[in-house]
Design a protein around this motif. Structure first.
Motif, PDB file in Angstrom:
ATOM      1  N   HIS A   1      38.753 -83.624 -12.948  1.00 30.61           N
ATOM      2  CA  HIS A   1      40.102 -84.121 -12.653  1.00 30.61           C
ATOM      3  C   HIS A   1      40.589 -84.927 -13.857  1.00 30.61           C
ATOM      4  O   HIS A   1      39.809 -85.206 -14.782  1.00 30.61           O
ATOM      5  CB  HIS A   1      40.133 -84.945 -11.356  1.00 30.61           C
ATOM      6  CG  HIS A   1      39.091 -86.035 -11.252  1.00 30.61           C
ATOM      7  ND1 HIS A   1      39.018 -86.893 -10.188  1.00 30.61           N
ATOM      8  CD2 HIS A   1      38.077 -86.412 -12.094  1.00 30.61           C
ATOM      9  CE1 HIS A   1      38.018 -87.748 -10.368  1.00 30.61           C
ATOM     10  NE2 HIS A   1      37.440 -87.460 -11.515  1.00 30.61           N
TER      11      HIS A   1
ATOM     12  N   SER B   1      41.577 -87.957 -13.590  1.00 25.62           N
ATOM     13  CA  SER B   1      41.395 -89.383 -13.286  1.00 25.62           C
ATOM     14  C   SER B   1      40.573 -90.150 -14.337  1.00 25.62           C
ATOM     15  O   SER B   1      40.830 -91.341 -14.537  1.00 25.62           O
ATOM     16  CB  SER B   1      40.790 -89.551 -11.890  1.00 25.62           C
ATOM     17  OG  SER B   1      41.607 -88.915 -10.936  1.00 25.62           O
TER      18      SER B   1
ATOM     19  N   GLN C   1      42.441 -92.441 -16.508  1.00 23.85           N
ATOM     20  CA  GLN C   1      42.744 -93.792 -16.006  1.00 23.85           C
ATOM     21  C   GLN C   1      41.762 -94.792 -16.609  1.00 23.85           C
ATOM     22  O   GLN C   1      42.139 -95.843 -17.104  1.00 23.85           O
ATOM     23  CB  GLN C   1      42.545 -93.876 -14.481  1.00 23.85           C
ATOM     24  CG  GLN C   1      43.545 -93.150 -13.631  1.00 23.85           C
ATOM     25  CD  GLN C   1      43.311 -93.508 -12.152  1.00 23.85           C
ATOM     26  OE1 GLN C   1      42.857 -94.609 -11.815  1.00 23.85           O
ATOM     27  NE2 GLN C   1      43.647 -92.586 -11.267  1.00 23.85           N
TER      28      GLN C   1
ATOM     29  N   ARG D   1      36.776 -76.625 -12.292  1.00 19.75           N
ATOM     30  CA  ARG D   1      35.884 -76.651 -11.125  1.00 19.75           C
ATOM     31  C   ARG D   1      35.352 -75.241 -10.880  1.00 19.75           C
ATOM     32  O   ARG D   1      36.088 -74.266 -11.102  1.00 19.75           O
ATOM     33  CB  ARG D   1      36.625 -77.138  -9.875  1.00 19.75           C
ATOM     34  CG  ARG D   1      36.978 -78.605  -9.981  1.00 19.75           C
ATOM     35  CD  ARG D   1      37.560 -79.144  -8.709  1.00 19.75           C
ATOM     36  NE  ARG D   1      38.233 -80.408  -8.998  1.00 19.75           N
ATOM     37  CZ  ARG D   1      38.861 -81.146  -8.118  1.00 19.75           C
ATOM     38  NH1 ARG D   1      38.903 -80.760  -6.864  1.00 19.75           N
ATOM     39  NH2 ARG D   1      39.448 -82.257  -8.467  1.00 19.75           N
TER      40      ARG D   1
ATOM     41  N   GLN E   1      46.314 -80.615 -14.152  1.00 19.98           N
ATOM     42  CA  GLN E   1      46.747 -81.761 -13.338  1.00 19.98           C
ATOM     43  C   GLN E   1      47.580 -82.716 -14.187  1.00 19.98           C
ATOM     44  O   GLN E   1      47.481 -82.716 -15.415  1.00 19.98           O
ATOM     45  CB  GLN E   1      45.532 -82.561 -12.844  1.00 19.98           C
ATOM     46  CG  GLN E   1      44.733 -81.882 -11.748  1.00 19.98           C
ATOM     47  CD  GLN E   1      43.632 -82.782 -11.187  1.00 19.98           C
ATOM     48  OE1 GLN E   1      43.189 -83.731 -11.842  1.00 19.98           O
ATOM     49  NE2 GLN E   1      43.198 -82.485  -9.978  1.00 19.98           N
TER      50      GLN E   1
ATOM     51  N   GLU F   1      47.932 -86.853 -14.019  1.00 17.10           N
ATOM     52  CA  GLU F   1      47.477 -88.090 -13.415  1.00 17.10           C
ATOM     53  C   GLU F   1      48.545 -89.151 -13.673  1.00 17.10           C
ATOM     54  O   GLU F   1      49.251 -89.077 -14.672  1.00 17.10           O
ATOM     55  CB  GLU F   1      46.181 -88.510 -14.141  1.00 17.10           C
ATOM     56  CG  GLU F   1      45.446 -89.641 -13.515  1.00 17.10           C
ATOM     57  CD  GLU F   1      44.642 -89.156 -12.306  1.00 17.10           C
ATOM     58  OE1 GLU F   1      44.486 -87.943 -12.139  1.00 17.10           O
ATOM     59  OE2 GLU F   1      44.198 -90.014 -11.535  1.00 17.10           O
ATOM     60  N   GLY F   2      48.648 -90.131 -12.812  1.00 19.38           N
ATOM     61  CA  GLY F   2      49.554 -91.253 -13.084  1.00 19.38           C
ATOM     62  C   GLY F   2      48.849 -92.548 -12.781  1.00 19.38           C
ATOM     63  O   GLY F   2      47.998 -92.618 -11.876  1.00 19.38           O
TER      64      GLY F   2
ATOM     65  N   PHE G   1      39.953 -91.051  -1.165  1.00 14.74           N
ATOM     66  CA  PHE G   1      39.511 -90.829  -2.548  1.00 14.74           C
ATOM     67  C   PHE G   1      38.681 -92.052  -2.900  1.00 14.74           C
ATOM     68  O   PHE G   1      39.057 -93.174  -2.524  1.00 14.74           O
ATOM     69  CB  PHE G   1      40.689 -90.725  -3.534  1.00 14.74           C
ATOM     70  CG  PHE G   1      41.619 -89.575  -3.239  1.00 14.74           C
ATOM     71  CD1 PHE G   1      41.253 -88.267  -3.510  1.00 14.74           C
ATOM     72  CD2 PHE G   1      42.883 -89.817  -2.709  1.00 14.74           C
ATOM     73  CE1 PHE G   1      42.118 -87.208  -3.232  1.00 14.74           C
ATOM     74  CE2 PHE G   1      43.751 -88.772  -2.434  1.00 14.74           C
ATOM     75  CZ  PHE G   1      43.372 -87.463  -2.699  1.00 14.74           C
TER      76      PHE G   1
ATOM     77  N   THR H   1      40.638 -94.991  -4.896  1.00 12.90           N
ATOM     78  CA  THR H   1      41.825 -95.688  -4.392  1.00 12.90           C
ATOM     79  C   THR H   1      41.556 -96.206  -2.983  1.00 12.90           C
ATOM     80  O   THR H   1      40.794 -95.615  -2.222  1.00 12.90           O
ATOM     81  CB  THR H   1      43.052 -94.742  -4.366  1.00 12.90           C
ATOM     82  OG1 THR H   1      42.638 -93.466  -3.867  1.00 12.90           O
ATOM     83  CG2 THR H   1      43.671 -94.588  -5.726  1.00 12.90           C
TER      84      THR H   1
ATOM     85  N   GLY I   1      47.201 -93.427  -4.227  1.00 14.17           N
ATOM     86  CA  GLY I   1      46.624 -94.589  -3.566  1.00 14.17           C
ATOM     87  C   GLY I   1      46.698 -95.823  -4.445  1.00 14.17           C
ATOM     88  O   GLY I   1      47.131 -95.751  -5.597  1.00 14.17           O
TER      89      GLY I   1
ATOM     90  N   ALA J   1      47.857 -95.207  -8.291  1.00 11.93           N
ATOM     91  CA  ALA J   1      47.534 -94.027  -9.079  1.00 11.93           C
ATOM     92  C   ALA J   1      47.914 -92.801  -8.268  1.00 11.93           C
ATOM     93  O   ALA J   1      48.067 -92.871  -7.045  1.00 11.93           O
ATOM     94  CB  ALA J   1      46.048 -94.008  -9.416  1.00 11.93           C
ATOM     95  N   PHE J   2      48.083 -91.711  -8.973  1.00 11.45           N
ATOM     96  CA  PHE J   2      48.365 -90.456  -8.274  1.00 11.45           C
ATOM     97  C   PHE J   2      47.887 -89.293  -9.132  1.00 11.45           C
ATOM     98  O   PHE J   2      47.684 -89.450 -10.343  1.00 11.45           O
ATOM     99  CB  PHE J   2      49.859 -90.315  -7.951  1.00 11.45           C
ATOM    100  CG  PHE J   2      50.778 -90.496  -9.142  1.00 11.45           C
ATOM    101  CD1 PHE J   2      51.145 -89.419  -9.926  1.00 11.45           C
ATOM    102  CD2 PHE J   2      51.264 -91.764  -9.464  1.00 11.45           C
ATOM    103  CE1 PHE J   2      51.980 -89.591 -11.017  1.00 11.45           C
ATOM    104  CE2 PHE J   2      52.107 -91.938 -10.557  1.00 11.45           C
ATOM    105  CZ  PHE J   2      52.472 -90.854 -11.336  1.00 11.45           C
ATOM    106  N   GLY J   3      47.678 -88.160  -8.488  1.00 11.21           N
ATOM    107  CA  GLY J   3      47.249 -86.977  -9.229  1.00 11.21           C
ATOM    108  C   GLY J   3      47.845 -85.753  -8.568  1.00 11.21           C
ATOM    109  O   GLY J   3      47.895 -85.664  -7.339  1.00 11.21           O
TER     110      GLY J   3
HETATM  111  N1  DAH Z   1      41.612 -86.867  -8.786  1.00 14.08           N
HETATM  112  C1  DAH Z   1      42.080 -86.334  -7.530  1.00 14.08           C
HETATM  113  C2  DAH Z   1      41.678 -84.870  -7.433  1.00 14.08           C
HETATM  114  O1  DAH Z   1      41.446 -84.250  -8.420  1.00 14.08           O
HETATM  115  C3  DAH Z   1      43.562 -86.449  -7.422  1.00 14.08           C
HETATM  116  C4  DAH Z   1      44.005 -87.846  -7.260  1.00 14.08           C
HETATM  117  C5  DAH Z   1      44.115 -88.405  -5.982  1.00 14.08           C
HETATM  118  C6  DAH Z   1      44.266 -88.640  -8.352  1.00 14.08           C
HETATM  119  C7  DAH Z   1      44.528 -89.697  -5.814  1.00 14.08           C
HETATM  120  C8  DAH Z   1      44.656 -89.958  -8.198  1.00 14.08           C
HETATM  121  C9  DAH Z   1      44.782 -90.472  -6.908  1.00 14.08           C
HETATM  122  O2  DAH Z   1      44.930 -90.766  -9.225  1.00 14.08           O
HETATM  123  O3  DAH Z   1      45.179 -91.766  -6.766  1.00 14.08           O
HETATM  124  O4  DAH Z   1      41.590 -84.357  -6.352  1.00 14.08           O
END
Ligand code: DAH
Length: 357
Positions: free
Chosen positions: A174, A176, A179, A200, A213, A215-216, A254, A257, A289, A310-312
């Motif tokens: 991912h 992440s 981050q 994967r 992806q 990421e934020g 997750f 988060t 999250g 964060a988000f993805g």
């Molecule tokens: N890394 C997660 C994935 O690959 C996606 C993700 C979910 C990223 C929540 C995040 C987060 O930063 O807060 O499934």
């Protein structure tokens, strides 16, 4: 016929006969040059009696003037002709296209990366990057996946052969870990997105072993879930180019988060395609999250001082949804006919945040 008359008629004939500028110049030198015939006649004035000179002076001067004028006139004619010839040869075919039409197009994933970067760029985010080959610590441990944690198994990780004593490196599962890299190298406040490839061991109609992806991550003081919701709803509206969007944040898990939520948006099915925003069904579009305090601590940030969200999101899927491309397989077939069919251009459209429409 006097010598003067002969010279004049011969000179005028030679001038008329000159077909280009260099031939004309040869005639000019032969008649008017220092050693030319007309100049020779002028020199004879010196040996003449005063009377003869009075008679011949004006005549020879007039001869010289006429020959010089004839040379000038011919020169203009030849220069014009030379220009005409140049213009005639130097044709520009205005019906030819300025260059060959490019046959390739921007890949939908790249277009969507750019759109996402433009939207978050407007909200003050910058773009961060990390390596595709990650170590276990950045990909898992620092993100609060403890050793032996079942969530590690869900990622179907590609492992490298271990180097002596070290944990095997992985193809990042991912984005992440970016981050972690960002929090380790920058001081808060932080506002980044990280686009990139992830891997994967998964291969079926809707999964490919490599996908994309974004990421934020936002780390600031007094950040709460309201900021997360506002930011992501604004993003979805801008990305799908709709004025309003009905969204819900559904509790999820997750490791990195707490609380974690998946964001669902309402959509309507219109024929083959999908309209995001309103409708009677929910679609999951991203994970998000509040950054887990353990993750902040792992990066040397005190969770009592700073919080963050964060988000993805999966970019391939977002591109499919936005551009109504139902099948994932052509994403990997490098077929420009396919991407042209969906309206993708060889270059970025001027308003990247506005997509193709
Ligand atoms: N890394 C997660 C994935 O690959 C996606 C993700 C979910 C990223 C929540 C995040 C987060 O930063 O807060 O499934």
């Amino acid at each position: 016929m006097s010598e003067t008359t002969t010279i004049e008629s011969e000179a005028l004939a030679a001038i008329e006969a000159a077909t280009d500028l260099s031939a004309l110049d040869t005639v000019r030198v032969a008649e008017l040059g220092k050693k030319g015939r007309v100049s020779g006649l002028m020199k004879t004035l010196g040996q003449m009696s005063a009377e003869e000179r009075q008679d011949m002076g004006p005549k020879l001067n007039a001869l010289k003037t006429r020959v010089a004028a004839a040379v000038e006139a011919r020169k203009t004619v030849l220069e014009d002709a030379a220009l005409e010839a140049d213009l005639a040869n130097d044709v520009l075919d205005m019906t030819l296209p300025p260059r060959r039409e490019p046959t390739g197009t921007l890949h939908p994933v790249m277009q969507v990366f750019e759109e996402i970067a433009a939207i978050f760029g407007d909200m003050g985010f910058t773009v961060a990057e990390g390596p595709d080959i990650e170590d276990d610590w950045h990909n898992f441990t620092a993100l609060n996946f403890p050793e032996g944690h079942p969530a590690r198994e869900t990622h179907d990780t590609f492992f490298f052969h271990p180097q002596q004593g070290d944990k095997p490196k992985v193809l990042r599962t991912h984005t992440s870990p970016v981050q972690i890299r960002t929090m380790m190298s920058q001081k808060p406040p932080i506002r980044i997105i990280a686009p990139g490839r992830v891997y994967r061991n998964d291969w079926d109609a809707t999964h490919t072993p490599m996908f994309h992806q974004v990421e934020g991550l936002v780390i600031e003081k007094n950040i709460h879930m309201g900021h997360l919701k506002g930011c992501l709803i604004d993003f979805v509206k801008a990305f799908f180019e709709v004025d309003s969007v009905e969204a819900r944040f559904r509790p999820h898990f997750f490791p990195f988060t707490e609380p974690s939520a998946e964001m669902d948006v309402k959509y309507t099915k219109v024929g083959e395609s999908i309209e995001i925003g309103e409708g009677d069904a929910w679609m999951e579009i991203l994970g998000s999250g509040m950054v887990h305090p353990n993750v902040l601590r792992n990066c040397g940030i005190d969770p009592d001082d700073y919080q963050g969200f964060a988000f993805g999101m999966g970019v391939d899927r977002l591109a499919m949804l936005k551009y109504g491309m139902p099948d994932l397989r052509p994403y990997f077939e490098a077929d420009a006919k396919w991407s042209r069919h969906y309206g993708f251009k060889p270059w970025l459209t001027p308003s990247v945040s506005g997509g193709l429409s």
